[in-house]
Motif scaffolding. Structure first.
Motif: not given
Length: 280
Positions: A124-133, A164-168, A137-142
């Motif tokens: 994950l890039p450095a600017d990716a969110p810490a957790y899913f919300s 790809r972004i953590p939920i827990f 951004p859609p590129q991290y979601i399917s």
């Protein structure tokens, strides 16, 4: 069945991914909408089941998938998940139309002669969110339809939100309820002003699980928590809850969503949300 032109002789039983007609005719729903919501709200997400005959069909399909792709995980990574794009591969379809998610995929698919090569997702890039919300951004979601849905009523869609972004995440899950969330997972309901069915209704629903041998003494769940602990668990699931509310508009949809605890996750390290959605 058959007089309406939809019987088994008219809808032949195939192999591989099931069609909606096959689900309706050959794998009729074992659970009502109320029973599904009761199971979700019971505290043991392991109560949610796939038709046993459909499970056998899945097991056969999975053998071929593993031969071609090396593993189910590789199949998901290399082919099935559509990062940042609408789901164009489902045989079941959805009444929800996604828009504005035409961002490029995170990585290009590999060539067909390398399908079985294990491949991890890029860091994950450095600017990716810490957790899913809701704002992930859609590129991290399917978002895809579950090709092998649980035994849900025909009017209920079973959708998977892979991310790809953590939920827990420690910022969401308070230490005092961490063990509880790791055992029970997270869940919630949208689109209904009435409270969900009480877990006390579970004994009346258990006969629907008889063929799976489920009884109250076999349930795996935490002891009833305090009101404060319940609120902390609710807050841990609030980002997912808000995402579901934003996609399944509450004036049109009622949903029951859940995130399996680690013990029930099919792909460790890649988070996903199950959503049962019923159009009003």
């Amino acid at each position: 069945m058959g007089g309406d032109g939809s019987g088994p002789s008219v809808v032949p039983l195939g192999t591989g991914l099931p069609t909606r007609d096959e689900l309706l005719v050959h794998y009729p729903a074992k659970f009502t909408w109320t029973q599904l919501k009761t199971f979700v709200n019971s505290g043991d997400l392991g109560l949610l089941k796939r038709d046993r005959k459909l499970q056998k069909r899945y097991d056969v399909w999975a053998i071929g998938i593993k031969e071609r792709y090396g593993s189910i995980v590789n199949y998901l990574m290399n082919f099935r998940l559509q990062w940042g794009k609408p789901d164009t591969l489902s045989l079941l379809g959805s009444a929800v139309q996604d828009s504005g998610i035409s961002t490029p995929p995170v990585f290009e698919r590999i060539s067909t002669d390398e399908l079985a090569v294990p491949r991890a997702l890029p860091p994950l890039p450095a600017d990716a969110p810490a957790y899913f919300s809701e704002s992930t951004p859609p590129q991290y979601i399917s978002i895809i339809q579950n090709d092998w849905p649980y035994s849900v009523p025909p009017e209920v869609e079973h959708t998977l939100i892979w991310t790809r972004i953590p939920i827990f995440h420690p910022a969401l899950v308070a230490e005092s309820v961490r063990a509880r969330v790791e055992l029970d997972g997270l869940w919630g309901f949208t689109g209904n002003t009435s409270p969900p069915p009480s877990p006390s209704n579970l004994p009346a629903c258990l006969p629907a699980l008889a063929e799976w041998g489920m009884t109250l003494d076999k349930m795996v769940k935490s002891e009833k928590g305090t009101a404060e602990e319940d609120e902390l668990v609710r807050l841990a699931g609030l980002p997912v809850h808000n995402f579901v509310r934003s996609r399944w508009v509450e004036e049109e949809w009622e949903t029951a969503w859940f995130v399996n605890p680690p013990r029930l996750q099919s792909v460790p390290g890649l988070a996903h949300v199950h959503v049962f959605a019923r159009h009003k």
